[in-house]
Design an enzyme around this catalytic site. Sequence first.
Site, PDB file in Angstrom:
ATOM      1  N   ASP A  52       1.379  -9.264   4.205  1.00 54.59           N
ATOM      2  CA  ASP A  52       2.317  -8.279   4.768  1.00 54.59           C
ATOM      3  C   ASP A  52       1.733  -6.869   4.756  1.00 54.59           C
ATOM      4  OD1 ASP A  52       4.075 -10.657   3.796  1.00 54.59           O
ATOM      5  OD2 ASP A  52       5.204  -9.536   5.309  1.00 54.59           O
ATOM      6  N   ASN A  95       1.893 -10.226  -0.284  1.00 53.00           N
ATOM      7  CA  ASN A  95       2.360 -11.360   0.521  1.00 53.00           C
ATOM      8  C   ASN A  95       3.569 -11.965  -0.191  1.00 53.00           C
ATOM      9  OD1 ASN A  95       2.071 -13.130   2.838  1.00 53.00           O
ATOM     10  ND2 ASN A  95       1.456 -14.718   1.404  1.00 53.00           N
ATOM     11  N   ARG A 133      10.922 -12.816  11.643  1.00 53.37           N
ATOM     12  CA  ARG A 133      10.307 -12.440  10.381  1.00 53.37           C
ATOM     13  C   ARG A 133       8.830 -12.794  10.444  1.00 53.37           C
ATOM     14  NH1 ARG A 133       8.463 -16.686   9.566  1.00 53.37           N
ATOM     15  NH2 ARG A 133       7.480 -15.901   7.696  1.00 53.37           N
ATOM     16  N   GLY A 134       8.110 -12.370   9.389  1.00 51.42           N
ATOM     17  CA  GLY A 134       6.656 -12.540   9.406  1.00 51.42           C
ATOM     18  C   GLY A 134       6.057 -11.262   9.984  1.00 51.42           C
ATOM     19  N   ALA A 135       5.047 -10.713   9.269  1.00 54.39           N
ATOM     20  CA  ALA A 135       4.586  -9.360   9.575  1.00 54.39           C
ATOM     21  C   ALA A 135       4.234  -9.098  11.053  1.00 54.39           C
ATOM     22  CB  ALA A 135       3.431  -9.011   8.653  1.00 54.39           C
ATOM     23  N   ARG A 179      12.569  -3.097   7.658  1.00 56.41           N
ATOM     24  CA  ARG A 179      12.009  -3.782   6.484  1.00 56.41           C
ATOM     25  C   ARG A 179      10.870  -2.926   5.922  1.00 56.41           C
ATOM     26  NH1 ARG A 179      11.115 -10.064   6.593  1.00 56.41           N
ATOM     27  NH2 ARG A 179      11.208  -9.702   4.352  1.00 56.41           N
ATOM     28  N   GLN A 191      10.723 -20.570   3.653  1.00 60.65           N
ATOM     29  CA  GLN A 191       9.991 -20.438   4.927  1.00 60.65           C
ATOM     30  C   GLN A 191       8.951 -21.538   5.111  1.00 60.65           C
ATOM     31  OE1 GLN A 191      10.637 -17.917   2.833  1.00 60.65           O
ATOM     32  NE2 GLN A 191      10.758 -15.945   3.872  1.00 60.65           N
TER      33      GLN A 191
END
Length: 338
Positions: free
Chosen positions: A232, A242, A53-55, A89, A191
């Site tokens: 994001d 975000n 995860r995380g852009a 996503r 997170q």
Amino acid sequence: MRVNGRHFRAVNWHVESAGVQWIEQRLLPHRFEQVVSVSPEDVALSIETMQVRGAPSIGAAAAYGLALAWRVDAMHFFDHWLTRFRATRPTAVNLFHACNAMLACAETSPTANQMIECAQNYADAEVAANRRIGATMAELISVGQRRILTHCNAGWLAAVDWGTATAGIYHLAAAGEKPSVWVDETRPRLQGARLTAWELNQEGIDCQIQADGAAAWMMALGKVDAIVVGADRIAANGDVANKIGTYALSLAAREHGVPMYVAAPSSTFDPACPRGRDIPIEQRDDKEVLYMDGIGEVGDIQEIRIAASGVSANNPAFDVTPNANLSGIVSEHGLWHG
Ligand code: MRU
């Protein structure tokens, strides 16, 4: 960055098995495990289920996953795999940048190895961008006592290596400074508490986890010198999507005169999206709000319900911060005010 002193990336090509390797982020901080797969569907699922995860890490995983698809199922690359990865996503635009980059490469009829090289170049470029972001950011956050507040995880786990929001903090520490970090726990998936605090701790950076609701109060007490978050998707007018809670932070920051920066590589910019309100916001499962998981006494991961049964929840995963609430956006090209 380092785990027990050894260097890792959040996602990479695994040469020995000719597959994709990633850190299973859902197990952290309790267990550090890497997964390797030679199935492109597994890679798509790793994004969908937030193992990755995380852009920027999502983008790199898609790039490697598509290189793998080209290698094992090239016949269905255009009519299946591109669509499959694009659907994993909706908010992080890096995913779509990566899919487009791999499409451009595939259109040149490359060999399997050339496609892997293309994915590798994509991931390496993200890491190089993060390093440059870190150098600029380190100058901007050299203020006061270097007490930096961050939200969610915009660290190396989220961005292949270095991180975006954390890159400046790592640069400061490498220059011998002693930054300290307020880490918002970041409900509902935590997170911040689970990933950012673990990362910073592994790098020897002083940090304290705080409840999301504590952030505004710390600003009111004058205990926050700067806020740095990731993104994001950044619209053409500089509005920023975000992790949920970022918008509220920006309101408190403005009220208390605390500088707030967004750190993101150019793969997070979406010039085709005119304003923040045009950004698609992912609505996630109620379960993330209604349940918690953690580690039991014998080291097993357990899930427990924390709300009354029969109660439902609202779970938007991101929000949009108007550009006017920010002090600036830092990419590998420098500081932009929007
Ligand atoms: O839902 P997540 O955990 O993928 O959301 C991550 C974030 O919102 C990060 O702040 C963002 O992707 C920046 S990562 C460098």
